[in-house]
Design a protein around this motif. Structure first.
Motif, short mmCIF file in Angstrom:
data_model
loop_
_atom_site.label_atom_id
_atom_site.label_comp_id
_atom_site.label_asym_id
_atom_site.label_seq_id
_atom_site.Cartn_x
_atom_site.Cartn_y
_atom_site.Cartn_z
N TYR A 90 -1.26 6.44 -17.83
CA TYR A 90 -2.80 6.96 -17.06
C TYR A 90 -2.52 7.70 -15.85
N CYS A 92 -4.17 9.12 -12.42
CA CYS A 92 -5.22 8.88 -11.67
C CYS A 92 -5.78 10.15 -10.97
N ASP A 96 -11.01 8.40 -8.62
CA ASP A 96 -10.86 6.88 -9.17
C ASP A 96 -10.62 5.88 -8.26
N TYR A 98 -9.93 1.23 -8.19
CA TYR A 98 -9.27 0.18 -8.89
C TYR A 98 -10.19 -0.10 -10.11
N VAL A 101 -9.94 2.74 -12.94
CA VAL A 101 -8.48 2.81 -13.57
C VAL A 101 -8.43 1.69 -14.76
N VAL A 163 1.00 3.71 -14.20
CA VAL A 163 -0.37 4.30 -13.40
C VAL A 163 0.26 5.42 -12.57
N PHE A 166 -0.44 7.71 -8.55
CA PHE A 166 -0.99 6.49 -7.93
C PHE A 166 -1.46 6.73 -6.30
N LEU A 169 -5.00 7.59 -4.75
CA LEU A 169 -6.18 6.45 -4.75
C LEU A 169 -6.22 6.12 -3.17
N GLU A 173 -7.98 0.67 -2.42
CA GLU A 173 -7.63 0.55 -4.03
C GLU A 173 -6.07 0.18 -4.12
#
Length: 421
Positions: A90, A92, A96, A98, A101, A163, A166, A169, A173
Motif C-alpha cells: 500500500y 500512502c 492519508d 491511520y 490507510v 506500508v 510512510f 503521514l 498518525e
C-alpha cells in the motif's frame, strides 16, 4: 557500423519496446528477474517475516530503490514454496491518515466465500469479498480494531503488509502505527507490518518508545554499490537482447552516484541510440548522446533547481563549483567539506583556488536566497559539512558537467564515495 540486419519499422518498434520493459527509470521495478542487488536487505526482510512478533522499518534516501524492494518482496514472499503468505503493498498519500490507510488495506485484502453444491452433481461456488465487508473497524480504526481484524485474517494465512511512503503521514498518525506494531507484537498476531519511507535514520521515519523499537527490525537502504548498479545494466541489456561495453557501464555507474533510476535512464537511452544507429551493442561513444536524451527526461524540479543555482548574466564559477560539490569525496553520511570541494574545483578548472575564492558559492547554495536550497549545511562555523538536499540533483549535475565539457577525464576513478566502492 551496423551489427544487425536492417530492421523493418515494426521490428524496430518491437526492439524499442523491449528496451522500455528492460529499463524503467520512471517506475519501480517489480520484476525479480530485472531487480539488481539488495540481497542483504531481502534476506533481512525474510528473517523478520519468519520471526513471530517482529515487524520492520525500511528507510533510506530518495531514489535508492525502497519501493522497488517492497514490490519485489511482495512477489518473492508470496511465491515462497514453503509458505502460504498473503502479501500486500500500500502506498500512502499526503492526505492519508491511520484510519484511511487501514480501511484501504482491509478493502484490498480479499476473503474467499464458498457455497457447497446441492445434490450428487451439484458444484460448489466461490467468490471473493473485501475483508472490510466482514470486519468492523469502528468509526475510527484503532490499534485494537486492527489487531482483531488481522488476527482473524491471519488464522487462514499469515499476512505481510508493506506500508510505503510512510514518511508522508503526519507524526500523530505515525505514532499510532508504532503503537499498532507493539500491540501486534505483544499478542503474536500472525501479521507482519513493514513500514517504508524516506529517512536518514530510524528516528527520522518513526519516533517511538524503546519497547516499540524492539519489535521493529531496522533495515537501512544505502545508495547502491557500484557492482549493484552494474548489475542493473547487465540484467537490462540481457533482457532486451543487447550488449554493453564495460567502459560505458563504468562511466554510467560513476555518474549515477548510487541512484538506480539514473542507471535505468542513461542505459535505456543508450540502447535507443544504438538501435537508431543499427547496432545491438552499446558503445562508450554512445554516452554523450544518451546523456543528452536523459537530461530531457529529468524531473522538472531538478532542472529548475539547477538553473536557479547556476544561471547568471555574467561569467561566474557557479556551474563549476556545483560540479565540484557533486564530485567531492563524501563520508559515510554522504557529507563533504569545503576542502573536498577545493580539490575537485582544481580538477574541474585546472586552476587552484583556496577556500575564500568559493566560500560565498557554498553559502549561496546552502542559504535561502535565489541560489539556495541546493545544499544542506551541517555543523559549526569553520567545520561545516555539506550534502545535496535532493539526492537526485547530484547525478544531474554530473551529466551536465559531461555535456558542458567540465567533467574531468578520470572522473570514474574518484566520484564514488567510500561507502559505494
Amino acid at each position: 557500423m551496423s551489427d544487425v540486419s536492417p530492421l523493418t519499422r515494426a521490428e524496430l518498434m518491437q526492439r524499442h519496446a523491449m528496451v522500455s520493459m528492460a529499463f524503467r527509470p520512471a517506475a519501480p521495478v517489480d520484476d525479480e528477474s530485472l531487480f539488481a542487488g539488495r540481497q542483504p536487505q531481502m534476506i533481512r526482510l525474510v528473517d523478520v517475516v519468519a520471526q513471530p512478533g517482529q515487524h520492520a522499518a525500511v528507510y533510506g534516501g530518495r531514489g535508492v530503490g525502497k519501493t522497488s524492494l517492497a514490490k519485489v518482496m511482495v512477489k518473492t514472499l508470496a511465491g515462497t514454496s514453503s509458505s502460504s503468505l498473503v502479501t500486500l503493498h500500500y502506498t500512502c498519500s499526503a492526505t492519508d491518515t491511520y484510519d484511511s490507510v487501514w480501511r484501504s488495506v482491509f478493502a484490498d485484502l480479499l476473503i474467499t466465500m464458498q457455497t457447497p453444491g446441492f445434490g450428487f452433481n451439484g458444484e460448489a461456488s466461490s467468490w471473493q469479498v473485501p475483508s472490510s465487508d466482514l470486519f468492523d473497524l469502528g468509526d475510527q480504526a484503532s490499534p485494537d480494531s486492527v489487531r482483531r481484524g488481522l488476527f482473524a485474517l491471519g488464522r487462514a494465512a499469515p499476512l505481510v503488509i508493506f506500508v510505503d511512503e510512510f514518511d508522508r503521514l503526519p507524526e500523530v498518525e505515525k505514532m499510532t502505527f508504532a503503537d499498532t506494531t507493539k500491540v501486534l507484537s505483544d499478542q503474536l498476531v500472525p501479521a507482519t507490518i513493514v513500514l517504508v519511507g524516506v529517512a536518514d535514520d530510524i528516528d527520522g521515519l518513526i519516533q517511538a518508545h524503546e519497547s516499540v523499537r524492539r519489535s521493529l527490525g531496522q533495515i537501512y537502504m544505502p545508495n547502491m554499490s557500484a557492482p549493484e548498479l552494474a548489475e542493473i545494466v547487465d540484467k537490462g541489456s540481457a533482457a532486451c537482447e543487447m550488449t554493453v561495453a564495460g567502459t560505458f557501464t563504468r562511466q554510467v555507474v560513476s555518474l549515477a552516484q548510487g541512484l538506480p533510476n539514473y542507471v535505468h535512464l542513461i542505459a535505456q537511452n543508450a540502447c535507443r541510440v544504438a538501435l537508431d544507429n543499427g547496432r545491438s551493442n552499446v558503445q562508450e561513444s554512445d554516452l554523450d548522446s544518451a546523456i543528452s536524451r536523459s537530461i530531457e527526461s529529468v524531473q522538472q524540479s531538478v532542472l529548475d533547481t539547477y538553473h536557479r543555482a547556476t544561471s547568471s548574466n555574467r561569467e561566474t564559477l557557479y556551474k563549476q563549483v556545483l560540479l565540484a560539490c557533486a564530485l567531492a569525496r563524501r563520508d559515510e553520511k554522504g557529507t563533504f567539506g569545503a576542502a573536498d570541494v577545493r580539490d575537485e574545483l582544481h580538477r574541474v578548472t585546472g586552476t587552484f583556488r583556496d577556500l575564500p575564492a568559493f566560500a560565498q558559492h557554498l553559502n549561496d547554495f546552502s542559504g535561502t536566497g535565489r541560489r539556495g536550497g541546493v545544499l544542506d549545511r551541517i555543523g559549526t562555523t569553520y567545520r561545516y559539512r555539506y550534502r545535496f538536499r535532493d539526492p537526485l540533483l547530484q547525478p544531474y549535475v554530473l551529466m551536465r558537467g559531461q555535456i558542458d565539457g567540465f567533467l574531468p577525464a578520470d572522473t570514474d576513478a574518484v566520484v564514488l564515495p567510500d561507502t559505494l566502492t
